[in-house]
Scaffold this motif. Sequence first.
Motif, PDB file in Angstrom:
ATOM      1  N   LYS A 182      42.809  32.063   2.286  1.00 44.12           N
ATOM      2  CA  LYS A 182      43.533  31.442   1.175  1.00 44.12           C
ATOM      3  C   LYS A 182      44.599  30.473   1.664  1.00 44.12           C
ATOM      4  O   LYS A 182      44.905  29.485   0.986  1.00 44.12           O
ATOM      5  CB  LYS A 182      44.157  32.528   0.294  1.00 44.12           C
ATOM      6  CG  LYS A 182      43.123  33.351  -0.466  1.00 44.12           C
ATOM      7  CD  LYS A 182      43.751  34.453  -1.305  1.00 44.12           C
ATOM      8  CE  LYS A 182      42.676  35.216  -2.081  1.00 44.12           C
ATOM      9  NZ  LYS A 182      43.244  36.309  -2.902  1.00 44.12           N
ATOM     10  N   ARG A 227      36.595  30.219  -3.198  1.00 43.31           N
ATOM     11  CA  ARG A 227      35.677  30.326  -4.332  1.00 43.31           C
ATOM     12  C   ARG A 227      34.224  30.495  -3.891  1.00 43.31           C
ATOM     13  O   ARG A 227      33.566  31.467  -4.287  1.00 43.31           O
ATOM     14  CB  ARG A 227      35.821  29.106  -5.242  1.00 43.31           C
ATOM     15  CG  ARG A 227      34.780  29.071  -6.358  1.00 43.31           C
ATOM     16  CD  ARG A 227      34.860  27.792  -7.179  1.00 43.31           C
ATOM     17  NE  ARG A 227      33.711  27.685  -8.066  1.00 43.31           N
ATOM     18  CZ  ARG A 227      32.565  27.122  -7.717  1.00 43.31           C
ATOM     19  NH1 ARG A 227      32.412  26.616  -6.502  1.00 43.31           N
ATOM     20  NH2 ARG A 227      31.556  27.078  -8.574  1.00 43.31           N
ATOM     21  N   SER A 271      33.667  33.896  -2.161  1.00 44.01           N
ATOM     22  CA  SER A 271      33.709  35.028  -3.095  1.00 44.01           C
ATOM     23  C   SER A 271      32.455  35.084  -3.955  1.00 44.01           C
ATOM     24  O   SER A 271      31.913  36.162  -4.225  1.00 44.01           O
ATOM     25  CB  SER A 271      34.950  34.931  -3.988  1.00 44.01           C
ATOM     26  OG  SER A 271      36.135  34.934  -3.219  1.00 44.01           O
ATOM     27  N   TYR A 315      38.475  37.665  -4.887  1.00 43.94           N
ATOM     28  CA  TYR A 315      38.711  36.300  -5.359  1.00 43.94           C
ATOM     29  C   TYR A 315      40.167  36.074  -5.768  1.00 43.94           C
ATOM     30  O   TYR A 315      40.813  35.112  -5.335  1.00 43.94           O
ATOM     31  CB  TYR A 315      37.770  36.034  -6.532  1.00 43.94           C
ATOM     32  CG  TYR A 315      37.599  34.584  -6.930  1.00 43.94           C
ATOM     33  CD1 TYR A 315      38.252  33.545  -6.268  1.00 43.94           C
ATOM     34  CD2 TYR A 315      36.759  34.248  -7.985  1.00 43.94           C
ATOM     35  CE1 TYR A 315      38.080  32.227  -6.643  1.00 43.94           C
ATOM     36  CE2 TYR A 315      36.573  32.930  -8.375  1.00 43.94           C
ATOM     37  CZ  TYR A 315      37.237  31.927  -7.704  1.00 43.94           C
ATOM     38  OH  TYR A 315      37.061  30.619  -8.083  1.00 43.94           O
ATOM     39  N   LEU A 360      43.812  29.147  -9.130  1.00 42.58           N
ATOM     40  CA  LEU A 360      42.534  28.603  -9.569  1.00 42.58           C
ATOM     41  C   LEU A 360      42.761  27.470 -10.559  1.00 42.58           C
ATOM     42  O   LEU A 360      43.730  27.476 -11.323  1.00 42.58           O
ATOM     43  CB  LEU A 360      41.683  29.693 -10.244  1.00 42.58           C
ATOM     44  CG  LEU A 360      41.414  30.981  -9.471  1.00 42.58           C
ATOM     45  CD1 LEU A 360      40.473  31.871 -10.274  1.00 42.58           C
ATOM     46  CD2 LEU A 360      40.837  30.695  -8.103  1.00 42.58           C
ATOM     47  N   GLU A 420      37.834  26.748 -12.847  1.00 42.67           N
ATOM     48  CA  GLU A 420      37.502  27.932 -12.051  1.00 42.67           C
ATOM     49  C   GLU A 420      37.846  29.218 -12.799  1.00 42.67           C
ATOM     50  O   GLU A 420      37.111  30.207 -12.715  1.00 42.67           O
ATOM     51  CB  GLU A 420      38.241  27.876 -10.712  1.00 42.67           C
ATOM     52  CG  GLU A 420      37.691  26.823  -9.764  1.00 42.67           C
ATOM     53  CD  GLU A 420      38.576  26.613  -8.549  1.00 42.67           C
ATOM     54  OE1 GLU A 420      38.071  26.071  -7.545  1.00 42.67           O
ATOM     55  OE2 GLU A 420      39.772  26.977  -8.599  1.00 42.67           O
ATOM     56  N   ARG A 421      38.957  29.209 -13.537  1.00 39.92           N
ATOM     57  CA  ARG A 421      39.316  30.393 -14.327  1.00 39.92           C
ATOM     58  C   ARG A 421      38.299  30.632 -15.436  1.00 39.92           C
ATOM     59  O   ARG A 421      37.930  31.776 -15.715  1.00 39.92           O
ATOM     60  CB  ARG A 421      40.726  30.238 -14.915  1.00 39.92           C
ATOM     61  CG  ARG A 421      41.828  30.245 -13.867  1.00 39.92           C
ATOM     62  CD  ARG A 421      43.191  30.485 -14.489  1.00 39.92           C
ATOM     63  NE  ARG A 421      43.603  29.417 -15.383  1.00 39.92           N
ATOM     64  CZ  ARG A 421      44.282  28.345 -15.028  1.00 39.92           C
ATOM     65  NH1 ARG A 421      44.617  28.175 -13.744  1.00 39.92           N
ATOM     66  NH2 ARG A 421      44.640  27.433 -15.912  1.00 39.92           N
ATOM     67  N   LEU A 433      35.182  32.059 -13.768  1.00 40.55           N
ATOM     68  CA  LEU A 433      35.375  33.441 -13.345  1.00 40.55           C
ATOM     69  C   LEU A 433      35.260  34.396 -14.526  1.00 40.55           C
ATOM     70  O   LEU A 433      34.564  35.419 -14.446  1.00 40.55           O
ATOM     71  CB  LEU A 433      36.743  33.596 -12.673  1.00 40.55           C
ATOM     72  CG  LEU A 433      37.171  35.029 -12.314  1.00 40.55           C
ATOM     73  CD1 LEU A 433      36.141  35.700 -11.419  1.00 40.55           C
ATOM     74  CD2 LEU A 433      38.550  35.022 -11.645  1.00 40.55           C
ATOM     75  N   CYS A 456      26.882  27.538  -7.119  1.00 34.87           N
ATOM     76  CA  CYS A 456      26.933  27.272  -5.683  1.00 34.87           C
ATOM     77  C   CYS A 456      25.519  27.222  -5.130  1.00 34.87           C
ATOM     78  O   CYS A 456      24.769  28.196  -5.245  1.00 34.87           O
ATOM     79  CB  CYS A 456      27.734  28.362  -4.963  1.00 34.87           C
ATOM     80  SG  CYS A 456      29.509  28.170  -5.110  1.00 34.87           S
ATOM     81  N   ALA A 476      36.039  20.906  -5.100  1.00 31.72           N
ATOM     82  CA  ALA A 476      35.808  22.120  -4.315  1.00 31.72           C
ATOM     83  C   ALA A 476      34.988  21.826  -3.076  1.00 31.72           C
ATOM     84  O   ALA A 476      34.609  22.722  -2.356  1.00 31.72           O
ATOM     85  CB  ALA A 476      35.093  23.172  -5.162  1.00 31.72           C
TER      86      ALA A 476
END
Length: 454
Positions: free
Chosen positions: A212, A220, A223, A298, A328, A332-333, A336, A369, A414
């Motif tokens: 991190k 990201r 994870s 994450y 994030l 991204e939030r 998730l 991904c 990203a």
Amino acid sequence: MADDSDLGIRRRQQFELENSSKDDKLNLLINMVVSGKVHIETDTDDKLKIVYGDEKVRHLAHVDVSSAHTIQKGKNEDDMKKRVEVCLEMIEAIKAKRAPSGVAVSLSAQGDYREDIEFRNLQEVLGSGSLAGKVMVVEDIKTGSVHAMKTVMLSEFCTNEIRCWVDLDGSDSFPSLYLFRLDGRKVVFHMEKLESSVVMDDIIKENIWRLKEQRPDLVRPFSLFVFHDLLSTLKEMHDKNWTHNDLHSGNVMLTKDTMSVKVLDFGMAKPLRGELNFNKQGLKNDILSVIRLFCALYIGEDFSDNFQLQKSMKSGNVRETIEQAQQLSKEERRELFELVKLTYDVACYESQEGYGDPTFVMEKIKDSCNPKDKNKVMKMAAAVLFPEIWENDVVLHAKQGDDVADGFCDVPDAGIAAAVVPMAQVLPCIQDIDIEAVADTLPDDILDKLTLRH
């Protein structure tokens, strides 16, 4: 003559039973159960079996189970005779069934497998548990091969651990079981030693901060790929008709070199489907545990237990927790929470199409991904998480957002571009490197190496 007469009666009864209706057979069974002549029981796989009264083995209900398979002394003459009979019944059962004291699943051992004769204890401790005791490294004296050994007290041992492990044999997602044997009051397991591996608990508590801090752009995809592999491993286990029932960060390992997920310890395993029921609770526990591992990795939130996760999902606190993850981006939030919600629904809503099957979630992860990038991502993450195994390699980084990284993962900014290159290939070329020009793209440890060599 009496014996012949009894034999004739039994044959006539058998003939009448074979030619009777289903209702008559059912009534006969009910009468025999009521009279105590037979007992209906279930085995460890929830399969029904009928046990006749004279076949039920006597047991010493007043004796603590931890004293099983030890030399015992009766409290009085009557108690001594009971213990004698139970012990003799066990011996007769061993003889009648030709029961082994252990089984070599994938080890060439046969007959006895004894410490200091067939194997030696190298006195290296791999880990320990509340029930399993210490997990030791041992060496087979004949072959010189090294593997792990753990012991479980007979009083704590569950036979499903072996049944599950044998069914999973041959999969790369679980350590191989080599041999198990009964040794006094203990059941001893000889199993694969997972080389260069670390439990997820250590990664979450001791390693992930490094990723991190040094490479936040890798958190990201790393994870997500681990989440995908956990779901895939769980699906493989469920497809074999087993639930784990004890998934947590101490029972999941990640190999440092290949970054492969390994699931351990099947002491709480139970069949997913039996003749009488479907193990909904076991399935739910497994999937919710994977959600918690994913969130802990994450965003550093594991919800303490599955009950709290369920409660938080129903109250909306999970969404609030994710929204507070300021590291994030908004996208991204959103991603998730969507993945957590989809996975939660798979575990908790029986009426939903795809109940119990995480395949749809796994496909969503692949959409986010690209699987083709997995090896590159995991190798770069490993270089940061476990620098001790990459000390002879250089990780060459490009700046986040560079054009060469576009499209790496389907979230804006990203992208990353990097390669792991052996130091031996780099050193001949460093005379041509402008250290000041690339200084802001390299981690401090790599920069120090290049500066010293320049």
